[in-house]
Design an enzyme around this catalytic site. Structure first.
Site, PDB file in Angstrom:
ATOM      1  CG  PHE A 150      48.310 -10.186 -35.417  1.00 32.30           C
ATOM      2  CD1 PHE A 150      47.070  -9.578 -35.379  1.00 32.30           C
ATOM      3  CD2 PHE A 150      48.367 -11.544 -35.680  1.00 32.30           C
ATOM      4  CE1 PHE A 150      45.910 -10.302 -35.629  1.00 32.30           C
ATOM      5  CE2 PHE A 150      47.203 -12.281 -35.922  1.00 32.30           C
ATOM      6  CZ  PHE A 150      45.980 -11.645 -35.906  1.00 32.30           C
ATOM      7  CG  ASP A 235      53.371 -15.496 -31.991  1.00 30.85           C
ATOM      8  OD1 ASP A 235      53.497 -16.402 -32.852  1.00 30.85           O
ATOM      9  OD2 ASP A 235      52.318 -14.850 -31.835  1.00 30.85           O
ATOM     10  CE  LYS A 264      48.929 -16.996 -39.578  1.00 30.49           C
ATOM     11  NZ  LYS A 264      49.238 -15.969 -38.607  1.00 30.49           N
TER      12      LYS A 264
HETATM   13  C1  PLP Z   1      48.426 -15.615 -37.412  1.00 26.55           C
HETATM   14  C2  PLP Z   1      49.142 -15.337 -36.148  1.00 26.55           C
HETATM   15  C3  PLP Z   1      48.596 -15.694 -34.904  1.00 26.55           C
HETATM   16  C4  PLP Z   1      47.200 -16.262 -34.764  1.00 26.55           C
HETATM   17  O1  PLP Z   1      47.027 -17.438 -35.451  1.00 26.55           O
HETATM   18  P1  PLP Z   1      45.524 -17.971 -35.778  1.00 26.55           P
HETATM   19  O2  PLP Z   1      45.746 -19.356 -36.285  1.00 26.55           O
HETATM   20  O3  PLP Z   1      44.956 -17.046 -36.817  1.00 26.55           O
HETATM   21  O4  PLP Z   1      44.759 -17.922 -34.513  1.00 26.55           O
HETATM   22  C5  PLP Z   1      49.359 -15.488 -33.781  1.00 26.55           C
HETATM   23  N1  PLP Z   1      50.576 -14.935 -33.864  1.00 26.55           N
HETATM   24  C6  PLP Z   1      51.139 -14.567 -35.033  1.00 26.55           C
HETATM   25  C7  PLP Z   1      52.505 -13.989 -35.054  1.00 26.55           C
HETATM   26  C8  PLP Z   1      50.422 -14.740 -36.210  1.00 26.55           C
HETATM   27  O5  PLP Z   1      50.947 -14.328 -37.374  1.00 26.55           O
END
Ligand code: PLP
Length: 409
Positions: A150, A235, A264
């Site tokens: 994700f 990520d 986040k």
């Molecule tokens: C939440 C998330 C994203 C996307 O972040 P948004 O601020 O919702 O666009 C990307 N990578 C990971 C691992 C995430 O948990």
């Protein structure tokens, strides 16, 4: 129906939910709770009832609701200057970038807003690096990703998702991605060829249900990337910034990727702040005019980000995540065989698989809601526990006790 701000506080929960149902796109299926205020690990709804927040806005709220240091930074900066665009600079920008680079151990920061934008930016940087530095023929660059990933919701990002809900009917899809099983270094090695510019991974897969890879996996990925001149992009948007018990989840595995993606919690739960963090040999491929964002690196984002970095520099939140994560894990493990089939965690970040005979993940979340606990299911049968890192161990015990009771009921 049009409502003034003076009228809205008098609406009931049911009226709020009905308004949202009628007038907001149904791209979420929220639990029926309507927050009015929040402090620390607790959210209070419009009826005055309090709930223990065990999701933390998907780890965006690591430092607790209304964290005083974060709010003070935001309020003070709003009163000074809130936006200049990157056409001009401001007095929070340079310090924020320098402090974040130092925290992460890299040269440079590319500030953006949302997590998806950080991922998109990394894809662009990796491709440009591939053409200009590695010498991949124009238009041929490939990026290797993992099944179950994700990384966000843009058209390019959903192009390499294998979640049908996230991907279906959004084509045509962006080419240039290869997906291999997460945790399988041999499959990843087999997917690398001379067109490969990057490997993009979550060090621990969050949305997939807190999937922790085999102990040697990320180190092998690092070696493969070094050997084949491929960028390793981690990520850490959900796993990073203290959640797992370290500043970065990669530190648990003793690996240093080429690019970190943060988001986040970087915005302290107050504003959206994301960043790509890498050395100048990588981020240096971007020249003026080649990438940008009106709000990326804005004064409020930078001031809040600096407050977050200061909190992280104390090490206190990382310690709490480690200690409380161990405590939570012990409690959750005691439910195995009593409605729970498996527990996975790293720090204060746990995935709990619910035995389908005891209900779906959603049903368990709804039952916990009636007991004043907010958690969210993922992929049907898994519940994710990621409370703010300010939560107390007795509150975690209470949440586990309630989970035991709703499973027994
Ligand atoms: C939440 C998330 C994203 C996307 O972040 P948004 O601020 O919702 O666009 C990307 N990578 C990971 C691992 C995430 O948990």
């Amino acid at each position: 129906m049009t409502l003034t701000n003076e009228q809205t506080p008098t609406l009931t929960s049911a009226e709020h939910i009905a308004l949202a149902e009628a007038h907001s796109a149904h791209n979420y299926h929220p639990l029926p709770v309507v927050a009015a205020s929040a402090r620390g690990a607790w959210i209070t709804d419009v009826t005055g009832r309090s709930y223990l927040d065990c999701l933390s806005a998907y780890s965006a709220m690591n430092f607790g609701h209304a964290n005083p240091a974060i709010l003070a930074a935001a309020h003070a900066q709003l009163d000074r200057v809130s936006l200049t665009s990157r056409a001009f600079s401001h007095d929070q920008f340079g310090p924020f970038c320098a402090e974040l680079a130092a925290l992460i151990g890299k040269d440079m920061v590319l500030p953006m807003n949302t997590g998806a934008e950080a991922v998109e930016s990394a894809v662009k940087v990796a491709r440009k690096w591939g053409y200009q530095v590695k010498g991949v023929p124009d238009g041929q660059a490939t990026i290797i990703v993992a099944d179950g990933n994700f990384h966000g919701r843009t058209t390019t990002i959903v192009s390499f998702s294998d979640d049908p809900d996230a991907r279906a009917d959004y084509g045509p899809y962006t080419p240039g991605f290869r997906s291999v099983p997460f945790g399988d270094a041999a499959a990843l090695a087999a997917a690398i060829d001379e067109t490969t510019v990057a490997v993009l991974l979550e060090p621990v897969q969050g949305e997939a249900g807190i999937i922790v890879p085999p102990p040697d996996y990320l180190r092998t990925v690092r070696e493969l990337c070094t050997t084949h001149n491929v960028l390793f992009i981690a990520d850490e948007i959900q796993s990073g910034l203290a959640r797992t018990g370290n500043t970065l989840a990669c530190q648990h595995f003793d690996v240093v990727p080429d690019m970190y993606l943060l988001g986040k919690a970087l915005g302290g739960g107050a504003v959206p702040v994301s960043a790509v963090v890498a050395d100048a040999s990588v981020l240096g491929v971007l020249k003026p005019g080649q990438h940008g964002s009106t709000f990326g690196g804005n004064p409020v984002a930078c001031a809040v980000g600096r407050a977050v970095i200061e909190l992280l520099n104390t090490g206190e939140y990382q310690d709490r995540a480690r200690r409380l994560g161990h405590h939570l894990r012990t409690g959750l493990d005691s439910l195995i065989g009593q409605g729970v089939t498996q527990v996975r965690n790293l720090g204060l970040w746990a995935g709990v698989d619910i035995d389908p005979a005891f209900g779906t993940g959603r049903e368990v979340c709804e039952r916990l809601l009636t007991r004043g606990i907010l958690v969210k299911d993922t992929h049907g049968a898994t519940i994710r526990f990621a409370p703010p890192l300010v939560v107390e161990s007795t509150e975690l015990d209470w949440a586990v006790r309630n989970l035991r009771e709703v499973l027994a009921a």
